[in-house]
Design an enzyme around this catalytic site. Sequence first.
Site, PDB file in Angstrom:
ATOM      1  N   TYR A  41       7.228   0.279  -8.941  1.00 48.31           N
ATOM      2  CA  TYR A  41       6.640  -0.830  -9.614  1.00 48.31           C
ATOM      3  C   TYR A  41       4.997  -0.711  -9.787  1.00 48.31           C
ATOM      4  CZ  TYR A  41       6.372  -5.483 -11.549  1.00 48.31           C
ATOM      5  OH  TYR A  41       5.872  -6.846 -12.512  1.00 48.31           O
ATOM      6  N   ALA A  43       1.824  -2.063  -9.944  1.00 46.70           N
ATOM      7  CA  ALA A  43       1.085  -3.586  -9.593  1.00 46.70           C
ATOM      8  C   ALA A  43       0.320  -3.980 -10.643  1.00 46.70           C
ATOM      9  CB  ALA A  43       0.540  -3.806  -8.197  1.00 46.70           C
ATOM     10  N   HIS A  68      11.425  -1.865  -7.065  1.00 47.77           N
ATOM     11  CA  HIS A  68      10.336  -2.502  -6.356  1.00 47.77           C
ATOM     12  C   HIS A  68       9.763  -3.699  -7.112  1.00 47.77           C
ATOM     13  CE1 HIS A  68       9.483   1.568  -4.001  1.00 47.77           C
ATOM     14  NE2 HIS A  68      10.728   1.272  -4.170  1.00 47.77           N
ATOM     15  N   ARG A  98       3.124  -6.022  -2.062  1.00 48.52           N
ATOM     16  CA  ARG A  98       1.905  -6.511  -2.677  1.00 48.52           C
ATOM     17  C   ARG A  98       1.390  -5.632  -3.755  1.00 48.52           C
ATOM     18  NH1 ARG A  98      -4.231  -5.762   0.064  1.00 48.52           N
ATOM     19  NH2 ARG A  98      -3.529  -3.746  -0.917  1.00 48.52           N
ATOM     20  N   ASP A 100      -0.484  -1.870  -5.298  1.00 50.27           N
ATOM     21  CA  ASP A 100      -1.755  -1.540  -4.802  1.00 50.27           C
ATOM     22  C   ASP A 100      -2.485  -1.607  -6.480  1.00 50.27           C
ATOM     23  OD1 ASP A 100      -2.421  -0.605  -2.329  1.00 50.27           O
ATOM     24  OD2 ASP A 100      -1.351   1.478  -2.770  1.00 50.27           O
ATOM     25  N   ALA A 114       2.464  -9.434   0.040  1.00 45.38           N
ATOM     26  CA  ALA A 114       4.059  -9.478   0.014  1.00 45.38           C
ATOM     27  C   ALA A 114       4.712 -10.601   0.748  1.00 45.38           C
ATOM     28  CB  ALA A 114       4.501  -7.942   0.755  1.00 45.38           C
ATOM     29  N   HIS A 140      -2.014  -0.123   7.843  1.00 44.33           N
ATOM     30  CA  HIS A 140      -2.330  -0.211   6.597  1.00 44.33           C
ATOM     31  C   HIS A 140      -4.026  -0.097   6.467  1.00 44.33           C
ATOM     32  CE1 HIS A 140      -3.480  -2.235   2.702  1.00 44.33           C
ATOM     33  NE2 HIS A 140      -2.205  -1.577   2.435  1.00 44.33           N
ATOM     34  N   GLN A 167       5.392   3.492   5.440  1.00 47.10           N
ATOM     35  CA  GLN A 167       4.603   4.406   4.836  1.00 47.10           C
ATOM     36  C   GLN A 167       5.014   5.998   5.413  1.00 47.10           C
ATOM     37  OE1 GLN A 167       3.156   5.739   2.297  1.00 47.10           O
ATOM     38  NE2 GLN A 167       1.693   4.168   2.324  1.00 47.10           N
ATOM     39  N   PHE A 207      -3.708  11.742  -1.580  1.00 49.48           N
ATOM     40  CA  PHE A 207      -3.313  10.443  -1.590  1.00 49.48           C
ATOM     41  C   PHE A 207      -3.173  10.082   0.058  1.00 49.48           C
ATOM     42  CE2 PHE A 207       0.860   8.247  -1.470  1.00 49.48           C
ATOM     43  CZ  PHE A 207       0.349   7.279  -2.445  1.00 49.48           C
ATOM     44  N   HIS A 257      14.165   7.198   4.070  1.00 48.62           N
ATOM     45  CA  HIS A 257      14.035   6.702   2.806  1.00 48.62           C
ATOM     46  C   HIS A 257      13.040   7.977   2.363  1.00 48.62           C
ATOM     47  CE1 HIS A 257      13.149   4.350  -0.611  1.00 48.62           C
ATOM     48  NE2 HIS A 257      11.776   4.729  -0.620  1.00 48.62           N
TER      49      HIS A 257
HETATM   50  P1  FAD Z   1       0.926  -6.666   2.405  1.00 47.57           P
HETATM   51  O1  FAD Z   1       2.128  -6.704   3.492  1.00 47.57           O
HETATM   52  O2  FAD Z   1       0.744  -7.838   1.682  1.00 47.57           O
HETATM   53  O3  FAD Z   1      -0.236  -6.065   2.977  1.00 47.57           O
HETATM   54  C1  FAD Z   1      -1.382  -5.598   2.532  1.00 47.57           C
HETATM   55  C2  FAD Z   1      -2.594  -6.007   3.427  1.00 47.57           C
HETATM   56  O4  FAD Z   1      -3.005  -7.092   3.611  1.00 47.57           O
HETATM   57  C3  FAD Z   1      -2.406  -5.203   5.057  1.00 47.57           C
HETATM   58  O5  FAD Z   1      -3.412  -4.610   5.358  1.00 47.57           O
HETATM   59  C4  FAD Z   1      -2.046  -6.425   5.724  1.00 47.57           C
HETATM   60  O6  FAD Z   1      -2.305  -6.205   7.090  1.00 47.57           O
HETATM   61  C5  FAD Z   1      -2.881  -7.550   4.895  1.00 47.57           C
HETATM   62  N1  FAD Z   1      -2.250  -8.882   4.972  1.00 47.57           N
HETATM   63  C6  FAD Z   1      -0.926  -9.376   4.809  1.00 47.57           C
HETATM   64  N2  FAD Z   1      -0.951 -10.438   4.977  1.00 47.57           N
HETATM   65  C7  FAD Z   1      -2.195 -11.002   5.084  1.00 47.57           C
HETATM   66  C8  FAD Z   1      -2.700 -12.359   5.242  1.00 47.57           C
HETATM   67  N3  FAD Z   1      -1.932 -13.643   5.120  1.00 47.57           N
HETATM   68  N4  FAD Z   1      -4.134 -12.363   5.381  1.00 47.57           N
HETATM   69  C9  FAD Z   1      -4.710 -11.376   5.621  1.00 47.57           C
HETATM   70  N5  FAD Z   1      -4.434 -10.229   5.507  1.00 47.57           N
HETATM   71  C10 FAD Z   1      -3.091  -9.887   5.220  1.00 47.57           C
HETATM   72  N6  FAD Z   1       2.725   0.067  -4.503  1.00 47.57           N
HETATM   73  C11 FAD Z   1       2.861  -0.089  -5.665  1.00 47.57           C
HETATM   74  O7  FAD Z   1       1.965  -0.382  -6.617  1.00 47.57           O
HETATM   75  N7  FAD Z   1       4.125   0.023  -6.375  1.00 47.57           N
HETATM   76  C12 FAD Z   1       5.329   0.271  -5.629  1.00 47.57           C
HETATM   77  O8  FAD Z   1       6.335   0.062  -5.877  1.00 47.57           O
HETATM   78  C13 FAD Z   1       5.338   0.719  -4.193  1.00 47.57           C
HETATM   79  N8  FAD Z   1       6.048   0.965  -3.311  1.00 47.57           N
HETATM   80  C14 FAD Z   1       5.982   1.146  -1.979  1.00 47.57           C
HETATM   81  C15 FAD Z   1       7.062   1.219  -1.347  1.00 47.57           C
HETATM   82  C16 FAD Z   1       6.881   1.814   0.257  1.00 47.57           C
HETATM   83  C17 FAD Z   1       7.948   1.892   1.146  1.00 47.57           C
HETATM   84  C18 FAD Z   1       5.561   1.595   0.704  1.00 47.57           C
HETATM   85  C19 FAD Z   1       5.306   1.910   2.180  1.00 47.57           C
HETATM   86  C20 FAD Z   1       4.515   1.423  -0.176  1.00 47.57           C
HETATM   87  C21 FAD Z   1       4.619   1.074  -1.323  1.00 47.57           C
HETATM   88  N9  FAD Z   1       3.486   0.821  -2.266  1.00 47.57           N
HETATM   89  C22 FAD Z   1       3.663   0.444  -3.369  1.00 47.57           C
HETATM   90  C23 FAD Z   1       2.282   0.742  -1.908  1.00 47.57           C
HETATM   91  C24 FAD Z   1       1.856  -0.514  -1.327  1.00 47.57           C
HETATM   92  O9  FAD Z   1       1.824  -1.491  -2.416  1.00 47.57           O
HETATM   93  C25 FAD Z   1       0.308  -0.553  -0.558  1.00 47.57           C
HETATM   94  O10 FAD Z   1       0.518   0.054   0.588  1.00 47.57           O
HETATM   95  C26 FAD Z   1      -0.259  -2.023  -0.707  1.00 47.57           C
HETATM   96  O11 FAD Z   1      -1.619  -1.497  -0.321  1.00 47.57           O
HETATM   97  C27 FAD Z   1       0.235  -2.987   0.310  1.00 47.57           C
HETATM   98  O12 FAD Z   1       1.459  -3.399  -0.097  1.00 47.57           O
HETATM   99  P2  FAD Z   1       2.188  -4.294   0.949  1.00 47.57           P
HETATM  100  O13 FAD Z   1       3.525  -4.761   0.541  1.00 47.57           O
HETATM  101  O14 FAD Z   1       2.451  -3.559   2.503  1.00 47.57           O
HETATM  102  O15 FAD Z   1       1.288  -5.484   1.271  1.00 47.57           O
END
Ligand code: FAD
Length: 280
Positions: A41, A43, A68, A98, A100, A114, A140, A167, A207, A257
């Site tokens: 998806y 973002a 996603h 969350r 990117d 997220a 991350h 990841q 990447f 995966h």
């Molecule tokens: P989060 O879990 O929200 O974390 C993001 C960052 O913020 C981390 O550094 C975490 O430690 C920090 N954090 C979390 N909560 C808090 C808080 N309360 N306070 C302060 N810091 C916090 N990207 C896309 O755009 N589209 C996709 O479809 C997509 N699919 C993916 C699928 C997989 C399996 C993976 C591993 C990654 C995917 N990504 C995708 C990339 C992902 O969106 C990025 O890695 C993004 O930067 C972080 O997403 P997350 O959901 O892990 O974020």
Amino acid sequence: MDSRLFSFEFYPPRTEAGESKLDAVHERLSRLKPDFFSVTYGAGGSTKQGTQQLVLKYHQLGSTVAPHLSFGGTDEDELRALLEAYKQAGIDRLVTLRGDLPSGIGAAANHRYASELVAFVREETGDHFHIDVACYPETHPDSANYATDVGFFKQKVDAGADSAITQYFYNADAYFYFVDYCNKAGISIPIVPGIMPITNYTNLARFSMSCGAEIPQWLRNRLEGFGDDVEGLREFGIEVVTNMCEKLLESGAPGLHFYSMNLARSVTQIWNNLALSDRP
Ligand code: FAD
């Protein structure tokens, strides 16, 4: 019955030609009988409709498909409607992130963690969806350190995530130590390794820099040595990734995966090397 889960990830193509090619890839990979496909998806909103259309199309063709989803660029009403549409269509699995954000969108978009999305989905739809989240064996890139990153991963689990996908990585030890650390931190959901086949070294190196995945030096050196020999690199990549997957599965990983990058060849060969079609 094998309880491990094996899945393939697609991204929505931007052109009709890309979509036709992906349809053929979907058909080929369907023959391998994965447990599910997932569709990324954008973002920033760039592939929002593309994700939904692709998910529904492959779902109607009989595949189990997990969209996603993220808050980025989508308000709560829109997200509610999307969840309802997925529910009505019979989709029951999501990968919540969350996301990117493309540069320039950041501040304007709805940039929420997220864990907030997991809580939102649970609040809106109860237990309807199986929720996957992302996690990072090599941390991350935005995180201050290993421990806080795992702490934020735990927030997603506490909010209602059922399982996680990592990841990608090329160092199985990073995964084993991560799972062990997470277990000690009270995280007990399945953590499925995300697997990236190696097909294009330049793209992979770029990447990997941005997402914080390490390409070990020995592997870098070998991959660089292939130069323009695309086929040689692909074959070597299959060998390296197959060996890592074998190690992961032998040590109890709860599935794999595959980040297919919308290509069937390498993942099919890795899949066949692992004899995954023969699983009970
Ligand atoms: P989060 O879990 O929200 O974390 C993001 C960052 O913020 C981390 O550094 C975490 O430690 C920090 N954090 C979390 N909560 C808090 C808080 N309360 N306070 C302060 N810091 C916090 N990207 C896309 O755009 N589209 C996709 O479809 C997509 N699919 C993916 C699928 C997989 C399996 C993976 C591993 C990654 C995917 N990504 C995708 C990339 C992902 O969106 C990025 O890695 C993004 O930067 C972080 O997403 P997350 O959901 O892990 O974020």
